[in-house]
Design a protein around this motif. Sequence first.
Motif, mmCIF file in Angstrom:
data_model
loop_
_atom_site.group_PDB
_atom_site.id
_atom_site.type_symbol
_atom_site.label_atom_id
_atom_site.label_comp_id
_atom_site.label_asym_id
_atom_site.label_seq_id
_atom_site.Cartn_x
_atom_site.Cartn_y
_atom_site.Cartn_z
ATOM 1 N N SER A 38 -4.060 -12.771 -16.740
ATOM 2 C CA SER A 38 -2.784 -12.606 -16.410
ATOM 3 C C SER A 38 -2.340 -13.963 -15.963
ATOM 4 O O SER A 38 -3.357 -15.109 -15.604
ATOM 5 C CB SER A 38 -2.474 -11.972 -15.160
ATOM 6 N N ILE A 39 -1.198 -14.416 -16.683
ATOM 7 C CA ILE A 39 -0.724 -15.747 -16.508
ATOM 8 C C ILE A 39 -0.627 -16.113 -14.896
ATOM 9 O O ILE A 39 0.126 -15.231 -14.119
ATOM 10 C CB ILE A 39 0.525 -15.872 -17.121
ATOM 11 N N GLY A 40 -1.038 -17.139 -14.506
ATOM 12 C CA GLY A 40 -0.777 -17.613 -13.275
ATOM 13 C C GLY A 40 -1.738 -17.030 -12.120
ATOM 14 O O GLY A 40 -1.387 -17.020 -10.913
ATOM 15 N N ARG A 41 -2.890 -16.277 -12.550
ATOM 16 C CA ARG A 41 -3.813 -15.730 -11.806
ATOM 17 C C ARG A 41 -4.428 -16.917 -10.676
ATOM 18 O O ARG A 41 -4.354 -18.021 -11.004
ATOM 19 C CB ARG A 41 -4.933 -14.960 -12.375
ATOM 20 N N ARG A 42 -4.726 -16.171 -9.411
ATOM 21 C CA ARG A 42 -5.364 -17.231 -8.491
ATOM 22 C C ARG A 42 -6.762 -17.707 -8.930
ATOM 23 O O ARG A 42 -7.325 -17.059 -9.952
ATOM 24 C CB ARG A 42 -5.673 -16.437 -7.403
ATOM 25 N N PRO A 43 -7.041 -19.006 -8.450
ATOM 26 C CA PRO A 43 -8.194 -19.475 -9.058
ATOM 27 C C PRO A 43 -9.410 -18.718 -8.356
ATOM 28 O O PRO A 43 -9.529 -17.862 -7.517
ATOM 29 C CB PRO A 43 -8.306 -20.763 -8.129
ATOM 30 N N LEU A 44 -10.548 -18.811 -9.310
ATOM 31 C CA LEU A 44 -11.952 -18.144 -9.042
ATOM 32 C C LEU A 44 -12.299 -18.857 -7.764
ATOM 33 O O LEU A 44 -12.383 -20.094 -7.614
ATOM 34 C CB LEU A 44 -12.845 -18.239 -10.100
ATOM 35 N N ARG A 45 -12.817 -18.040 -6.824
ATOM 36 C CA ARG A 45 -12.977 -18.470 -5.540
ATOM 37 C C ARG A 45 -14.572 -18.679 -5.124
ATOM 38 O O ARG A 45 -15.214 -19.361 -4.259
ATOM 39 C CB ARG A 45 -12.494 -17.783 -4.503
ATOM 40 N N ASN A 46 -15.535 -18.054 -5.830
ATOM 41 C CA ASN A 46 -16.917 -17.984 -5.665
ATOM 42 C C ASN A 46 -17.657 -17.615 -6.906
ATOM 43 O O ASN A 46 -17.162 -17.212 -7.881
ATOM 44 C CB ASN A 46 -17.233 -16.851 -4.641
ATOM 45 N N MET A 383 -12.225 -24.308 -20.014
ATOM 46 C CA MET A 383 -11.017 -23.077 -20.338
ATOM 47 C C MET A 383 -9.878 -23.130 -19.364
ATOM 48 O O MET A 383 -9.773 -23.815 -18.235
ATOM 49 C CB MET A 383 -11.921 -21.849 -19.971
ATOM 50 N N ASP A 384 -9.066 -22.546 -19.853
ATOM 51 C CA ASP A 384 -7.657 -22.293 -18.866
ATOM 52 C C ASP A 384 -7.781 -21.584 -17.856
ATOM 53 O O ASP A 384 -7.209 -20.546 -17.654
ATOM 54 C CB ASP A 384 -6.525 -21.878 -20.050
ATOM 55 N N ILE A 385 -8.769 -21.914 -16.892
ATOM 56 C CA ILE A 385 -9.009 -21.290 -15.711
ATOM 57 C C ILE A 385 -8.995 -22.102 -14.476
ATOM 58 O O ILE A 385 -10.010 -23.338 -14.738
ATOM 59 C CB ILE A 385 -10.049 -20.338 -15.731
ATOM 60 N N ASP A 386 -8.485 -21.954 -13.447
ATOM 61 C CA ASP A 386 -8.838 -22.970 -12.433
ATOM 62 C C ASP A 386 -10.011 -22.168 -11.469
ATOM 63 O O ASP A 386 -10.099 -20.772 -11.134
ATOM 64 C CB ASP A 386 -7.434 -23.054 -11.494
ATOM 65 N N PHE A 387 -10.581 -22.940 -10.550
ATOM 66 C CA PHE A 387 -11.632 -22.421 -9.777
ATOM 67 C C PHE A 387 -11.837 -23.365 -8.408
ATOM 68 O O PHE A 387 -11.637 -24.494 -8.534
ATOM 69 C CB PHE A 387 -13.098 -22.361 -10.537
ATOM 70 N N GLU A 388 -12.294 -22.652 -7.452
ATOM 71 C CA GLU A 388 -12.411 -23.406 -5.951
ATOM 72 C C GLU A 388 -13.605 -22.877 -5.613
ATOM 73 O O GLU A 388 -13.547 -21.971 -4.988
ATOM 74 C CB GLU A 388 -11.164 -23.177 -5.190
ATOM 75 N N PHE A 389 -14.898 -23.809 -5.608
ATOM 76 C CA PHE A 389 -15.886 -23.351 -4.773
ATOM 77 C C PHE A 389 -16.757 -24.561 -4.302
ATOM 78 O O PHE A 389 -16.400 -25.648 -4.588
ATOM 79 C CB PHE A 389 -16.723 -22.367 -5.430
ATOM 80 N N ASP A 390 -17.734 -24.240 -3.474
ATOM 81 C CA ASP A 390 -18.228 -25.331 -2.748
ATOM 82 C C ASP A 390 -19.752 -25.882 -3.680
ATOM 83 O O ASP A 390 -20.661 -25.139 -3.684
ATOM 84 C CB ASP A 390 -18.801 -25.025 -1.540
#
Length: 535
Positions: A38-46, A383-390
Motif C-alpha cells: 500500500s502506498i504510504g505504509r508506515r515504516p518497518l519497525r523491527n 527498495m521503496d520501503i522505509d524502516f526504523e530499527f536499532d
Amino acid sequence: MTVPARGDDPPIPPGGAEQAPEVSVGTDAAYAPAQVRSIGRRPLRNVSEVRHFFRTNDVPIYFVGATPFNLLGLDRWIRNFSYVCYYDAWDGAHPRVFTPRHKPYTEFASGEEINNWLLENAEVRAFIDRRRTGLARPKIAMVFFDEETERICEELGYDLILPSAQLRHHLDSKLVTTRLGNEVGVASVPNVLTRVSDYEALTEAAEGAGLGTDLVIQTPYGDSGKTTFFISAEADWRRHARDILSTGAEVKVMKRINHRPVAVEAVLTRHGTIVGPFMSELTGHPQLTPYRGGWCGNEMFPEVITGPLRARAAGLIRRLGDRLGEAGYRGFFEVDVLVDTDSGEVYLGELNPRISGASAITNVTAGAYADVPLFAFHLLEFMDIDFEFDVDEINERWEELAAEDLWSQMILKETSPVVERIDAAAPTGQYYLDGDGALVFRRAALDWHQLQNESEAFFLRIYGPGDYRWKGADLGVLVTKGRLQTGSSRPDRALTIRARHLIDAIRGQYAGTPLVPPAAPAPRPPRPGPASKSL
C-alpha cells in the motif's frame, strides 16, 4: 521427492526427478502469498516486520552472475528472488536458477562481460519480462558490473540495486581505502604510498618510512593474491618488477608482519552499519590455489576473534562504514582485517565494495536464522520501503549469537599446469563420509543450508563436462560444518587432515582430455569473473 515446476521456472530434465533435491526448510519463502504494497505504509519497525515483508515480497529480484554462489539460499527468505546464471550446476533442476539454453562460444575477459552478456541475452530478457508484476521494475543485484551494465539496465527498465560503478571503482583502489581509513583513525599495516622505479627506489622509500627490508607490495587494483608481491631481496624485485611497474601508478609498500587475516561483511544502512560475523580466511594453500597469498575460502568459528580484539575490529568496520557513507556509498561491503600476532594490533587490510565470496556462509549464521540474512538489509536500502530499527541492538545480538556458529568453505581451483576438456566432474549436491571414510554423493540439493554435522558437505560445481580447465580455473566450492584449518591463532595454519581428504576426493572425480596439439593456444571458456575473493 519431485521438484514441482513453478510457472516460468526451468523444467526438470527427463530422468532428473529421482535425484531432485529436498526443498522445504522452515525459512522457505517461495510459496508464501504475495502482499500488495500500500502506498504510504508506515515504516518497518523491527526485524520481525522485515521478515514478513520479504516473505510476502511481490517485486521480482534477481542475482545475475556466472554462478549463484554468492547469494545461494537467499531465496529461502525472500519471495520472488531468483538467479540468472551462465553456468547451471544443477542442469535445470534448481527451481530458482535460470540459465539460457543457447550459449554460443564467447571468450569473456571479465565477470562484468559475462553479466552484461546475460542481461542482453534474449532468453534472459524474456524470462524477466514474463515475471514482471504490475508497475514494479525488476531489481538486479550482481558482484561484477560497470558503466555498461548501468546503461543496459536503464534501457531495459531494470533497477540495478547497487552503488554506482564509478564510486565502486574509486573505492576499490587499495590506495583510496588506505587514505579513507587514515582519515577516520582506521590504520593499515605500516606503509608508504609511493611510486617506485627500481629496487633502489623501493628500499629508499621503505627505509624512509621505517618499514624495514621485508616488504609487501600491492598495486591499486587486483585480486586473489595475484597483485600482492613479497619482496625481501633484489632477486624478489627482479622476479616481480614487470608486474609491479606495469600499472604506472602508485603502489602500497607495507612492512611484512605475522598476521591472521579475518574477513567480515557489513551493510551500510541509513541508520548505521550492521556488522556481520567474523571469519578466518584460507589463503595461499597450494592444495586449493596456485596463487601465493590467494584467497581460497573462509572459516567461521567462535575463536576467530574474541574479547577486546573483536570489539576493536567491529569499531573499525563501523567507522569505515560511516566514512563510506560520507563518500555516497550505501549497501553491502566486505573488509579484510589483519590481526598482528606479535603485537596484537588490528589493522585494516582491504575493502571490497561489493557482495563477496564470504556471503555464502554469512547467510547461514545463527544471526541470519534469528533475524534475516545480512543481504536483506542491503535490499531494504534499495527498495521503496522505509524502516526504523536499532542498528546497535542488532549488532549486539549478532555478536552474542556468533559464538554458536561453525561453518567453512573452500574454493577449489585447478592447481596443475593443464589445459584440457573436462569429461567428468563432481556433481553438485550433498555428500557424506561413509563408514569406510569415503566421500560419497548422497543426493541432489539446492544449497548447503541443510548440512547438519562434519560428516556432511555440499559441493557446488562450476565447470562441468564439456567445459575446459586450466591453471587457476575455479572448479567449484565445497561448504561444510566444522574447521578446515589447524589452530586458531597461528598465521601459518595448515589444512586439516579432513580438509585435505575432501579436496582429494572431489578432485578425484574430475577427468579430462588434454588439448592437442599441446602447442596450440587453448580456447578460453567463459570464466566466473576473475578468480577473485568475490568469485
